[in-house]
Design a protein around this motif. Structure first.
Motif, PDB file in Angstrom:
ATOM      1  N   ALA A   1       0.826  -1.211   0.000  1.00 64.77           N
ATOM      2  CA  ALA A   1       0.000   0.000   0.000  1.00 64.77           C
ATOM      3  C   ALA A   1       0.858   1.258   0.000  1.00 64.77           C
ATOM      4  N   SER A   2       2.079   1.146   0.542  1.00 62.42           N
ATOM      5  CA  SER A   2       2.962   2.316   0.594  1.00 62.42           C
ATOM      6  C   SER A   2       3.800   2.472  -0.659  1.00 62.42           C
ATOM      7  N   VAL A   3       3.795   1.444  -1.517  1.00 64.18           N
ATOM      8  CA  VAL A   3       4.643   1.467  -2.717  1.00 64.18           C
ATOM      9  C   VAL A   3       3.829   2.040  -3.863  1.00 64.18           C
ATOM     10  N   ASP A   4       3.835   3.306  -4.024  1.00 62.33           N
ATOM     11  CA  ASP A   4       3.099   3.923  -5.130  1.00 62.33           C
ATOM     12  C   ASP A   4       3.909   5.106  -5.608  1.00 62.33           C
ATOM     13  N   SER A   5       4.500   4.946  -6.767  1.00 66.75           N
ATOM     14  CA  SER A   5       5.382   5.991  -7.287  1.00 66.75           C
ATOM     15  C   SER A   5       4.625   7.098  -8.003  1.00 66.75           C
ATOM     16  N   ASP A   6       3.272   7.001  -8.072  1.00 69.87           N
ATOM     17  CA  ASP A   6       2.509   8.020  -8.791  1.00 69.87           C
ATOM     18  C   ASP A   6       2.661   9.385  -8.134  1.00 69.87           C
ATOM     19  N   ARG A   7       2.848   9.406  -6.820  1.00 65.63           N
ATOM     20  CA  ARG A   7       2.917  10.681  -6.130  1.00 65.63           C
ATOM     21  C   ARG A   7       4.288  11.332  -6.251  1.00 65.63           C
ATOM     22  N   GLY A   8       5.207  10.627  -6.870  1.00 66.07           N
ATOM     23  CA  GLY A   8       6.542  11.189  -7.054  1.00 66.07           C
ATOM     24  C   GLY A   8       7.390  11.170  -5.799  1.00 66.07           C
ATOM     25  N   GLN A   9       6.970  10.454  -4.773  1.00 66.51           N
ATOM     26  CA  GLN A   9       7.720  10.351  -3.524  1.00 66.51           C
ATOM     27  C   GLN A   9       8.298   8.946  -3.375  1.00 66.51           C
ATOM     28  N   VAL A  10       9.480   8.877  -2.799  1.00 66.21           N
ATOM     29  CA  VAL A  10      10.105   7.572  -2.544  1.00 66.21           C
ATOM     30  C   VAL A  10       9.738   7.144  -1.128  1.00 66.21           C
ATOM     31  N   ILE A  11       8.860   6.168  -1.019  1.00 68.42           N
ATOM     32  CA  ILE A  11       8.452   5.638   0.293  1.00 68.42           C
ATOM     33  C   ILE A  11       8.889   4.174   0.334  1.00 68.42           C
TER      34      ILE A  11
ATOM     35  N   ARG B   1       5.713  -1.274  -8.685  1.00 66.26           N
ATOM     36  CA  ARG B   1       5.544   0.157  -8.949  1.00 66.26           C
ATOM     37  C   ARG B   1       6.464   1.024  -8.099  1.00 66.26           C
ATOM     38  N   SER B   2       7.233   0.404  -7.229  1.00 67.65           N
ATOM     39  CA  SER B   2       8.059   1.164  -6.294  1.00 67.65           C
ATOM     40  C   SER B   2       9.003   2.105  -7.034  1.00 67.65           C
ATOM     41  N   ALA B   3       9.310   3.211  -6.378  1.00 67.84           N
ATOM     42  CA  ALA B   3      10.278   4.155  -6.951  1.00 67.84           C
ATOM     43  C   ALA B   3      11.711   3.701  -6.714  1.00 67.84           C
ATOM     44  N   VAL B   4      11.888   2.617  -5.967  1.00 67.02           N
ATOM     45  CA  VAL B   4      13.229   2.102  -5.670  1.00 67.02           C
ATOM     46  C   VAL B   4      13.542   0.960  -6.638  1.00 67.02           C
ATOM     47  N   TYR B   5      14.627   1.098  -7.366  1.00 65.47           N
ATOM     48  CA  TYR B   5      15.003   0.122  -8.405  1.00 65.47           C
ATOM     49  C   TYR B   5      15.146  -1.275  -7.806  1.00 65.47           C
TER      50      TYR B   5
ATOM     51  N   GLU C   1      13.163  -4.849  -8.692  1.00 65.10           N
ATOM     52  CA  GLU C   1      13.881  -6.066  -9.109  1.00 65.10           C
ATOM     53  C   GLU C   1      13.540  -7.242  -8.195  1.00 65.10           C
ATOM     54  N   MET C   2      13.475  -6.983  -6.902  1.00 65.66           N
ATOM     55  CA  MET C   2      13.156  -8.064  -5.962  1.00 65.66           C
ATOM     56  C   MET C   2      11.714  -8.523  -6.115  1.00 65.66           C
ATOM     57  N   ALA C   3      10.808  -7.578  -6.390  1.00 66.37           N
ATOM     58  CA  ALA C   3       9.419  -7.968  -6.602  1.00 66.37           C
ATOM     59  C   ALA C   3       9.301  -8.862  -7.826  1.00 66.37           C
ATOM     60  N   ALA C   4      10.064  -8.553  -8.875  1.00 68.91           N
ATOM     61  CA  ALA C   4      10.037  -9.393 -10.073  1.00 68.91           C
ATOM     62  C   ALA C   4      10.580 -10.781  -9.770  1.00 68.91           C
ATOM     63  N   ARG C   5      11.638 -10.826  -8.967  1.00 67.04           N
ATOM     64  CA  ARG C   5      12.219 -12.130  -8.629  1.00 67.04           C
ATOM     65  C   ARG C   5      11.277 -12.927  -7.726  1.00 67.04           C
ATOM     66  N   ALA C   6      10.593 -12.230  -6.830  1.00 69.65           N
ATOM     67  CA  ALA C   6       9.680 -12.921  -5.913  1.00 69.65           C
ATOM     68  C   ALA C   6       8.432 -13.421  -6.632  1.00 69.65           C
ATOM     69  N   LEU C   7       8.045 -12.744  -7.723  1.00 70.84           N
ATOM     70  CA  LEU C   7       6.831 -13.154  -8.433  1.00 70.84           C
ATOM     71  C   LEU C   7       7.024 -14.498  -9.141  1.00 70.84           C
ATOM     72  N   VAL C   8       8.239 -14.749  -9.631  1.00 69.73           N
ATOM     73  CA  VAL C   8       8.491 -15.933 -10.475  1.00 69.73           C
ATOM     74  C   VAL C   8       8.041 -17.228  -9.811  1.00 69.73           C
TER      75      VAL C   8
ATOM     76  N   THR D   1       2.550   8.893 -18.327  1.00 72.62           N
ATOM     77  CA  THR D   1       3.297   7.624 -18.348  1.00 72.62           C
ATOM     78  C   THR D   1       4.220   7.535 -17.128  1.00 72.62           C
ATOM     79  N   GLN D   2       4.061   6.460 -16.380  1.00 72.52           N
ATOM     80  CA  GLN D   2       4.890   6.237 -15.185  1.00 72.52           C
ATOM     81  C   GLN D   2       5.990   5.230 -15.529  1.00 72.52           C
ATOM     82  N   GLN D   3       7.230   5.719 -15.647  1.00 71.48           N
ATOM     83  CA  GLN D   3       8.330   4.839 -16.060  1.00 71.48           C
ATOM     84  C   GLN D   3       8.639   3.788 -14.985  1.00 71.48           C
ATOM     85  N   ASN D   4       8.489   4.128 -13.703  1.00 71.04           N
ATOM     86  CA  ASN D   4       8.713   3.122 -12.655  1.00 71.04           C
ATOM     87  C   ASN D   4       7.737   1.960 -12.801  1.00 71.04           C
ATOM     88  N   HIS D   5       6.480   2.291 -13.086  1.00 72.36           N
ATOM     89  CA  HIS D   5       5.457   1.268 -13.273  1.00 72.36           C
ATOM     90  C   HIS D   5       5.801   0.386 -14.475  1.00 72.36           C
ATOM     91  N   ILE D   6       6.187   1.022 -15.581  1.00 76.56           N
ATOM     92  CA  ILE D   6       6.566   0.273 -16.797  1.00 76.56           C
ATOM     93  C   ILE D   6       7.770  -0.622 -16.504  1.00 76.56           C
TER      94      ILE D   6
END
Length: 1943
Positions: A1317-1327, A1368-1372, A1376-1383, A1410-1415
């Protein structure tokens, strides 16, 4: 494994004197006939005797006499009654397991029928008396309970006796149980007593069960009597109360509770009969429903009221289920529906426990009971219990709901950590298959067509092979359906399983499945073929099983085939012994030069492996023609000196292992061992050394056993010819053993390598153990072989720096003849003793270990006390050693007296030194560090058998004094090790910046010694001045010039002071631990003379350890205090003292209270890892018996987990410090392997504490939470088995994970939901949520099993949306970890649809929102899913799952329309994965179009545009530039290099391939160039390995333009890594072809290129990779020059530079990679340069290269030696012995052959004089270099205790010198020696050099102190080597003078 059978102790009948006398009187009365008088006399004799064995014989005699009594002839008088009474009394007075009791029972059972009733009456009377007279002493209960049990154990008369006394026996058992239960409540903390009580409880419950079971009819009839409140009913009610108490009290052991569960059901059955009502009552108990048990009597229900309580423990249901299954009959005629409902209720009850069970032991019981249930269900189906037949069948058939739940249980537990659970799970699975077969007509008649079996088999085969449960389940299917069924579904199954045999964890499972498969397959083929087609069937069998095996053995790496030899091959040969001939034929048909891939054993190694296994299995024996018959002898000789360790070991195993222990050792076998041993003693691999010793031990056992057999035959044999042959064999045995001893003693020289010494000493110890080193006439007495010089060499091995060598040498010295060792000579003994005393005060830590071994050697010498007295007199010490009271004392008394003398003397010295150290710690560290003396005391005490000491008074005083001195020693050094920064306490720098810090440290610790040793090295006089005894002024400057009265000073370094302190602390801990653990305790219960230490002393030691562990900061100090404390706690648990037994519990409670109340002012050491506090608690808990209820562990874990959780209030010091301590202690407990599975129930709470700890604002809490989390990951998923962090072997199915840790399911889900719920880069903030990283790490290790049901309460589906949202996190890193955890959450069948869903979330065009973090997050998830899909071997076909429709409309993301280079890069990676060579879920036609569009994008990208990457991206570029270019480069390489045919870029069709590669090679970004060059290199090496590279390079690749680009790049590349890569590529390209080199417009000649490359090699010597690449290329060019112009090559000036560079690269000081390259170069140059008759480099350069090769063959790195040894394989055939043609040999043999070959070449070149001079110079060695090395080593030894510089622990210079000497002797006989007359000056120079070396060495040796082997070992070894070299050189030169050549 053969286990020794436990022998039962036989004890005699012991009766008190009055009773015995009365019995004897009663047996002596007159009357009775003759037979009865004889019986009475026998019994009298029995009572009088005290020997139990004689008593057994007499009781048996009495039994036979009883049997002969006839009713007609026997009078029933008092004498007969007395006899029967005596025998009954003997029976009841003995212990249950006493064989004499069994003999008594047998005698009583043999009474004739007419006398049985009278016997029962006598026995009943005796037992009744015992029951009536039993007092309140609980110890007598156990004996009576055992007697009752014994009466019912196959003893009919005893059973009748119990029936008579039922009204007495049952109340007694009730009374005993009740008192046991009452006693148990007061034993908290006394684990030993509690364990004994549990055993007594178990025996009482079992006895009551047995009585009830055997007396059911009596009980039923008694209960049906008129009195409703009879005594029996009250007794049974009381027993039920006891059983209920046991079941509901969790402090009882599971074994007791499980038995109580059976007892409840049994008692219910006994009361209610065997009708359907029993099942209803038991079902009511399981369902906690009293209404179901209404048919039961009221008193029964009331007694079980505790079991109907809804709050009862979960385990009650489990134990009642077990009782129902064990106590009720499930086989037989049709019974009521209640029984059937109960049968179906049991599994539901058990499965409900799956998620609530925490303890692994309970999980084990659940698994066992489920297996028991499946067996009962099978019995009911087979016995026809079900009526009507459909009820059970529907529930137990495959596909039913119950079957589904049971299979889910199987899949959840088949990888459980406990072996027992896995075994029971497999048995349950097998029974489930049988249940389905019984319930389904189709499965019974034609199982192959049954859909359930078919689907199950496909599912199992579809699982990953790393899941161990898969193997056992497939094995069950093989048993049921046969191997042919599985082979038809998967023909590659044998190869697949053999490929898995390289994994140690999977090998046992794979081999078990393989065995079941090939045994079943063979049986099927035999059955199908009948008698006529056996040969064809075996051929098919060989093709299926043997051929893949041989391929793996020949071609796989050696480490991958180890377990094939251990697990698989012996089973295969047992199944089919005749297959050996097929193996041998197939392997010998392989060409001898086919060695297989690098690292494999080849055909020769495979042959040895097969033959070894066959011989060990008894399939073939040596007398059947093995040597020279089945296998040629020259092959065996080759294998015994093969380069690969495993091949040598297999060959040795073939020689040594035999099915018959008495098989005679043949002369061929002895000759082969002569060939093997010299080159194999010096092995660096511990495994190879161990195996060598083990195999040779088997051979020596054969020698011994067959020799003894021959000796016995010699005595009995009458045929003289046979006697002569036997005597000849014995003589050859003696010669062989003498040769073996001589060889082994001969290598124990100064300077011998550690591995040689170790192997030789191991083998000599085996010889001493199996034979003897005594002197005598015995054929196996080898004492005459041992010379005093050899014994002295063994003695000097005690000075080795390696502990194992010391131990073996000490053990061997005790076996050698005393005359050879020479310790009986007074002078020798005195010298060695003085050396030991000097070593015990050495500043080198390993010297104290040497001293301890020397003291242990002296302990068995009677003259030791006198020698100690002389030493004391010389030192001026007042010492009076203990005196032996007996002149001819036995060995134990000598050992005790000598140990006491040594301890007293060392303690006297230690006391003096402690007093001095209290005044000056600095002087102590320099002159007499305290730890040496303490270590010697500990070692001496370890030799003592403390159970039978005679000098207890003196020992008691010594121990008291030792404990006191240990405390004082600790006080001296503890300020240093307890300071806040012990490691940094004594810095060596003196700069002004640190002076203030130094003063603060000084003020903090206030050491006793105030000398200013903190800022510089301190020089001390040997005789300290008076000032040093008092406190010095801290402002005094250190005195650097300190010569003192004697002119000699000590250098004291910081390291010496620190080592002195922490090693002293270590030895104090070891001394105190040893004292408490081994010495007898002085308690009130023991005789006062036996104990040596008091309870108060033990408690004092415990308090000392407590202080050290809770307050020390130095890790070395508290870790070693922990070792001693563990010894103490073990002793406390085992002690008989109630006070001491309760100490650990009390200490634990106190420290937990301290932790709770700790804050920054607390005395507890509050470092970031809590220092020694976790160790303290660990020691207290790990000593708790594993068989107990682990109450302390449970209490501690509850307290700690509560403390570790975040406080609801804000974090303060009062909550933070306890939380940090709790987290650190939990981490230590989870890591402790001794707590085993008992810690698993608390993993969930620990994981929650670790995750929540990350939310703390305090760094210390987050740090401790990180450490705890890491430990828990290892604890749950296992130790990482490879470098891959995400290996499938360290993962777990979600169902298994959440079943084992159910509390984590809601916790992780809620935490993830909160984090997402805290990972939303739409607001432009790194949480960044604190716990998100941990959550993704855990979830990334889970995966859904294909065996899971569609609807699972613990499924992983709820986690997926939150994980996707984390992308969607603003943290790279989070994305990456979310992608690895999804597999792992997406099953392979769902991957295409999931990818399509994710792609559809991407925008179709660029837009402002367009949200590049989301993409980026979505693309990463797609990419990771694709890669996982492509590596999955069981992925489905791509049909119907096309993702191109979602991908192609979004290609703009890879084009310039997308301004973000990071997302552009990932999209390009996705395109590369889809369009690449690996399968993707896209149809073929769509894939072709997608590749075309992707190529168009690539050609339009910045990589290929005219301006290039720098024009578009700028010189540095925006973020992601390099990443984007590398993604484009990977795509371009896939199209142009990796798989051009796939992309339509084959030669002639398009020029885009070379264009793309050219662009990559010219790219300004070095990362792109390096990537491209790496891919080109991989393709070239791949083509070379496939046979295309050696002069047959593909005509179309690489094209000339690319080669031109490469050569230009090599001349102008500026980046070192890229330059190294391009040189490596050119090295491969130029193997057998000349390349055209251009610099601008000019072509370069090969010589010019060589000069430039050599300049590179010289200029980049600091860069290992570039230096190796350039020198390798230069070597290729040199070889080409020699090939192209053999005559003119000598004119090339730079060849000398090349030779010098190669020789320099062989130096000892070089990096291992450089030496590896040099070995590669020399091996490749062997046929062209080293052995050429034309000498293209000239003789001096060629000899220099040979010298470099010999240096590499003696290198410490085994890989370097092995690679250098390969030069043998490249030798021209005319120089080789035919026996070793084309064979790799081990380095020692290659070295020997190499020197011999060089001597041969000297003759071939006509350079014999030069050869003699060169080898003699090598023999003398480089004296200047050795002197410099010695000086450096001496400096190191003085300044740094542990840094020894570069030591070669493998090379043996003495053996090298002797090897040169031997070959020089051969070279003397060569023609051309007369030319030496022309080199008189050289000969004179060498003679003078040798004489000078001999003289200087002799003088230096004379200048060393006494016994330099101990006091200055390294210097003595160096001088001994020089002396050996000088002696050998002088011998050579003397031989030359004798021949008259040197004038």
């Amino acid at each position: 494994m053969v286990t020794k059978k436990k022998t039962v102790k036989v004890e005699a009948v012991v009766l008190d004197k009055d009773r015995r006398d009365k019995l004897i009187v009663s047996l002596s009365v007159d009357g009775g006939d003759e037979w009865i008088r004889k019986l009475a006399q026998t019994l009298q004799d029995c009572l009088v005797l005290t020997d139990p064995m004689q008593q057994i014989q007499l009781v048996k005699k009495a039994g036979s006499q009883l049997e002969l009594l006839s009713e007609e002839e026997t009078s029933r008088g008092p004498l007969l009654q007395a006899c029967l009474h005596t025998m009954a009394l003997i029976y009841t007075s003995l212990l249950a397991k006493n064989p004499l009791r069994r003999a008594s029972a047998s005698a009583l059972s043999s009474v004739p029928d007419w006398l049985q009733e009278q016997t029962v009456i006598c026995l009943s009377a005796c037992l009744s008396d015992s029951l009536a007279t039993v007092g309140s002493d609980h110890s007598s209960y156990s004996h009576l309970i055992d007697s009752i049990t014994a009466c019912l154990d196959a003893f009919p008369l005893g059973e009748r006796c119990i029936h008579r006394l039922l009204a007495e026996v049952l109340p007694f058992l009730h009374k005993a149980l009740s008192e046991y239960l009452q006693l148990n409540s007061g034993l908290a903390g006394r684990h030993v007593v509690q364990a004994q009580l549990m055993h007594s409880c178990l025996a009482a419950v079992k006895a009551s069960m047995l009585v009830v079971q055997r007396s059911q009819e009596l009980i039923s009839s008694a209960l049906q009597a008129v009195n409703p409140h009879c005594t029996l009913q009250l007794t049974l009610s009381g027993l039920l109360d006891c059983y209920t108490h046991i079941l509901t009290d969790e402090n009882f052991l599971q074994a007791v509770q499980s038995t109580a569960g059976m007892a409840v059901v049994l008692l219910t059955r006994s009361v209610m009969g065997s009708g359907d009502g029993v099942a209803a009552v038991v079902a009511g108990l399981l369902q906690v429903s009293e209404q179901s048990g209404e048919c039961a009597p009221v008193w029964l229900t009331q007694s079980c009221r505790g079991l109907y309580d809804s709050g009862r423990p979960a385990g009650v249901s489990l134990y009642l289920c077990h009782g129902a299954l064990a106590m009720l009959n499930w086989r037989g005629a049709t019974q009521g529906p209640q029984r059937e409902q109960l049968l179906l209720l049991v599994p539901h009850t058990l499965l409900a426990l799956d998620t609530s069970v925490k303890e692994s032991s309970t999980a084990m019981v659940v698994a066992r009971v489920l297996t028991l249930w499946s067996g009962a269900a099978l019995e009911s189906l087979q016995g026809g219990l079900s009526s009507p037949p459909g009820l059970l069948h529907d529930s137990l058939r495959g596909g039913s709901e119950l079957q589904g739940h049971l299979l889910e249980h199987v899949y959840t537990h088949w990888e459980h950590p406990l072996d027992g659970v896995r075994h029971q799970t497999r048995a349950l699975f097998k029974n489930l298959l049988l249940l389905h077969q019984h319930c389904s007509p189709l499965a019974f008649s034609d199982p192959y067509r049954d859909p359930y079996f078919t689907q199950l088999t496909h599912n199992l085969l579809g699982l990953e092979w790393h899941q161990r449960g898969k193997y056992g389940s497939l094995a069950c299917l093989v048993e049921l359906l046969g191997a042919g069924y599985l082979l038809a579904l998967d023909p590659q199954l044998p190869s697949r399983l053999l490929g898995l045999m390289g994994d140690q964890t999977l090998a046992p499972y794979a081999s078990d499945l393989l065995e079941r498969l090939f045994v079943s397959h063979k049986a099927q083929l035999v059955e199908e073929g009948g008698t006529g087609a056996t040969e064809a069937g075996m051929e098919r069998w060989h093709q299926t099983w043997v051929t893949p095996l041989l391929q793996v053995l020949c071609r796989a790496r050696l480490d991958q085939t180890t377990y094939i030899l251990d697990y698989f091959l012996p089973k295969l040969l047992r199944c089919s012994p005749s297959s050996l001939a097929h193996m041998v034929h197939a392997l010998q048909a392989t060409p001898p030069c086919s060695a297989g891939p690098p690292g494999s054993r080849g055909a020769l190694g495979a042959l040895m492996t097969c033959l070894r296994a066959a011989r060990a299995q008894g399939v073939v024996q040596s007398e059947e023609g093995l040597w020279g018959g089945l296998v040629p002898l020259f092959l065996l000789r080759q294998a015994l000196v093969h380069k690969h360790d495993q091949v040598r070991m297999d060959a040795l195993g073939l020689l040594c292992e035999s099915h018959r222990r008495t098989e005679v050792l043949t002369s061929q076998e002895m000759e082969l061992l002569h060939h093997f041993l010299p080159s194999s003693l010096n092995s660096q691999s511990p495994g190879v050394r161990q195996l060598t010793v083990s195999l040779l031990k088997k051979l020596l056992c054969r020698v011994k056993d067959s020799g003894q057999s021959l000796q016995r035959r010699l005595v009995q044999e009458r045929d003289q010819g046979q006697k002569d042959r036997d005597q000849y064999i014995l003589d050859t045995y003696k010669e062989f053993l003498c040769w073996l001893c001589e060889s082994l003693f001969g290598v124990l020289l100064p300077g011998a390598s550690f591995s040689t010494c170790l192997t030789a000493l191991h083998l000599l110890c085996q010889l001493a153990h199996l034979f003897t080193f005594n002197t005598g006439s015995d054929v196996f007495a080898l004492g005459e072989m041992v010379t005093p010089a050899q014994a002295q060499n063994v003695l000097y091995c005690v000075a080795s720096n390696f502990l194992e060598v010391k131990q073996l040498a000490s053990a061997l010295l005790r076996q050698l003849p005393p005359s050879a060792v020479g310790l009986q000579e007074p002078g020798r003994m005195q010298t060695l003793l003085q050396a030991a005393l000097d070593l015990s005060t050495s500043t080198k830590p390993f010297d104290s270990v040497t001293a301890a071994h020397l003291f242990n050697l002296f302990l068995r010498q009677p003259a030791l006390p006198q020698a100690l007295l002389l030493c004391a007199q010389e030192q001026g010490i007042s010492f009076q050693p203990p005196v032996l009271t007996q002149p001819q004392a036995f060995e134990a008394l000598i050992l005790e007296t000598n140990t006491l003398a040594v301890v007293q003397y060392l303690l006297l010295c230690l006391k003096t030194e402690v007093v001095k150290a209290e005044s000056s710690l600095l002087l102590a560290a320099a002159s007499y560090p305290l730890y040496g003396r303490a270590h010697c005391i500990t070692a001496a005490l370890q030799q003592l058998n403390t159970g039978c000491l005679t000098l207890t008074g003196q020992w008691r005083n010594v121990m008291s004094e030792l404990i006191t001195v240990s405390y004082r020693m600790s006080d001296v050094v503890s300020p240093v090790v307890q300071s806040s920064s012990p490691e940094g306490l004594i810095p060596m720098d003196t700069d002004s910046e640190t002076s203030a810090g130094l003063q603060r440290i000084l003020q903090e610790i206030q050491p006793r010694d105030t000398n200013d040793f903190f800022t510089s090295v301190r020089e001390l006089d040997t005789e300290p001045s008076g000032q040093e005894n008092g406190p010095a002024d801290p402002t005094d400057r250190p005195q650097h010039d300190s010569t003192g009265g004697s002119g000699e000073g000590y250098r004291v370094t910081a390291q010496m002071v620190l080592v002195c302190c922490w090693r002293s602390m270590k030895e104090v801990s070891m001394v105190l631990g040893q004292v408490c653990q081994s010495l007898p305790l002085q308690t009130s219960s023991k005789h006062s003379d036996q104990g040596l230490i008091t309870e108060e002393q033990v408690e004092g030691v415990g308090l000392y350890f407590r202080q050290q562990l809770l307050q020390s900061r130095h890790r070395g100090a508290f870790e070693l205090a922990y070792v001693g404390f563990v010894r103490l706690t073990d002793m406390l648990r085992r002690s008989g003292s109630r006070t001491l037994q309760q100490l650990p519990g009390r200490w634990l409670t106190e420290v937990l209270q301290e932790v709770k109340s700790s804050d920054p002012s607390s005395k507890l050491c509050a470092t970031r890892r809590s220092a020694g506090i976790p160790f303290y608690i660990q020691a207290l808990l790990s000593s708790e018996p594993k068989s107990s209820s682990c109450s302390l562990l449970k209490m501690t874990m509850r307290e700690l987990t509560a403390l570790a959780m975040p406080s609801p209030d804000r974090a303060t010091d009062q909550t933070t410090v306890p939380q940090v301590h709790a987290l650190n202690i939990l981490r230590a407990l989870y890591r402790d392997t001794r707590l085993g599975e008992n810690i698993i129930p608390f993993v969930s709470e620990g994981m929650q504490a670790a995750v929540l700890g990350f939310t703390s604002p305090v760094w210390a809490v987050r740090n401790s939470s990180t450490l705890l989390f890491s430990t828990l990951i290892t604890r749950i998923f296992g130790v990482k088995k490879g470098k891959d962090e995400h290996s499938k072997e360290n993962r777990m199915t979600g169902r298994e994970f959440f079943t084992r840790f159910p509390a984590l399911y809601p916790f992780l889900l809620s935490q993830l939901e909160e984090a997402a719920a805290s990972v939303d880069s739409d607001r432009g903030q790194v949480i960044l949520h604190p716990s998100l990283f941990l959550l993704l790490l855990v979830l990334g290790r889970l995966f859904p099993s294909p065996m899971d049901g569609s609807s699972s309460p613990l499924g992983l589906a709820p986690f997926m949306p939150f994980i996707i949202r984390c992308g969607r996190s603003a943290v790279y890193r989070t994305r990456e970890m979310a992608a690895r955890a999804l597999v792992p959450f997406v099953m392979v069948t769902q991957v295409p649809s999931t990818i399509q869903t994710l792609l559809e979330d991407l925008p179709l065009e660029a837009g402002p929102r367009t949200q590049q973090n989301h993409i980026h997050g979505i693309l990463l998830q797609v990419l990771f899913l694709l890669r996982s899909y492509q590596t999955d071997t069981h992925r489905p076909q791509a049909a119907g799952s096309d993702i191109s429709q979602a991908l192609r409309p979004r290609l703009w993301l890879a084009s310039r329309q997308n301004l973000c280079l990071v997302t552009r890069a990932v999209f390009v990676d996705v395109l590369g994965a889809v369009c690449g060579p690996l399968a993707a879920p896209v149809g073929d036609s769509e894939l072709k179009e997608l590749r075309e569009e992707t190529l168009a994008l690539l050609m339009a990208s910045e990589l290929v545009t005219p301006g290039g990457p720098s024009a578009v991206c700028g010189p540095s570029g925006p973020p992601g530039t390099t990443q984007y270019l590398l993604s484009l480069a990977r795509l371009a390489l896939s199209a142009s290099v990796e798989s051009p045919l796939l992309w339509g870029m084959e030669d002639g069709n398009t020029s885009r391939g070379p264009l793309l590669l050219g662009c990559l090679l010219q790219c300004p970004h070095y990362e792109v160039r390096e990537l491209a060059l790496g891919e080109v290199l991989r393709r070239l090496e791949r083509e070379r390995d496939e046979g295309k590279g050696e002069g047959e390079r593909s005509s179309h690749w690489p094209q000339e333009t690319i080669i031109s680009n490469l050569t230009t790049l090599a001349l102008h590349e500026a980046h070192p890594q890229s330059l190294a890569k391009v040189l490596q590529v050119l090295s491969v390209l130029s193997v057998n072809s000349d390349l055209l080199w251009r610099d601008s417009l000019r072509n370069l000649t090969q010589t010019e290129v060589l000069e430039r490359v050599l300049t590179l090699a010289e200029g980049f010597a600091h860069s290992v990779e570039l230096h190796c690449a350039s020198l390798t290329l230069a070597s290729r060019l040199v070889v080409h020059l020699v090939h192209s112009d053999p005559q003119g090559v000598a004119a090339v000036a730079c060849l000398g530079r090349w030779g010098a560079l190669v020789s320099q690269s062989c130096g000892v000081e070089q990096n291992a990679e450089v030496k590896m390259m040099a070995a590669e170069v020399l091996v490749n140059a062997t046929p062209t340069l080293l052995t050429s008759p034309n000498l293209p480099l000239g003789v001096s350069h060629t000899v220099s290269l040979w010298r470099g090769l010999f240096t590499l063959l003696q290198d410490e790195d085994q890989d370097v030696r092995d690679r250098a040894a390969d030069f043998i394989s490249n030798l021209p055939t005319h120089l080789l012995n035919p026996d070793v043609a084309c064979v790799s040999v081990c380095p020692p043999v290659a070295l020997d052959m190499g020197v011999g070959l060089l001597c041969q070449l000297f003759q071939l070149w006509g350079q014999v004089p030069m050869g003699i001079l060169t080898l003699t110079e090598w023999l003398l060695g480089d004296l200047e270099q050795e002197t410099a090395t010695a000086e450096a080593t001496g400096l190191d030894e003085e300044d740094f205790l542990f840094e020894k510089g570069d030591l070669n622990l493998w090379a043996e210079p003495v053996q090298w010198a002797r090897l040169l000497h031997r070959h020089l002797g051969v070279l003397f006989k060569a023609p051309g020696l007369t030319a030496l007359n022309q080199n008189q000056a050289e000969l004179l120079r060498l003679s003078a050099q040798a004489e000078a070396l001999s003289l200087a060495t002799q003088q230096a040796l004379e200048g060393l102190p006494a016994l330099p082997q101990f006091s200055c070992t390294i210097e003595h070894a160096r001088l001994a080597l020089q002396q050996e070299r000088a002696t050998l050189a002088l011998a050579i030169l003397g031989t030359l003078r004798q021949t008259g050549l040197s004038g």
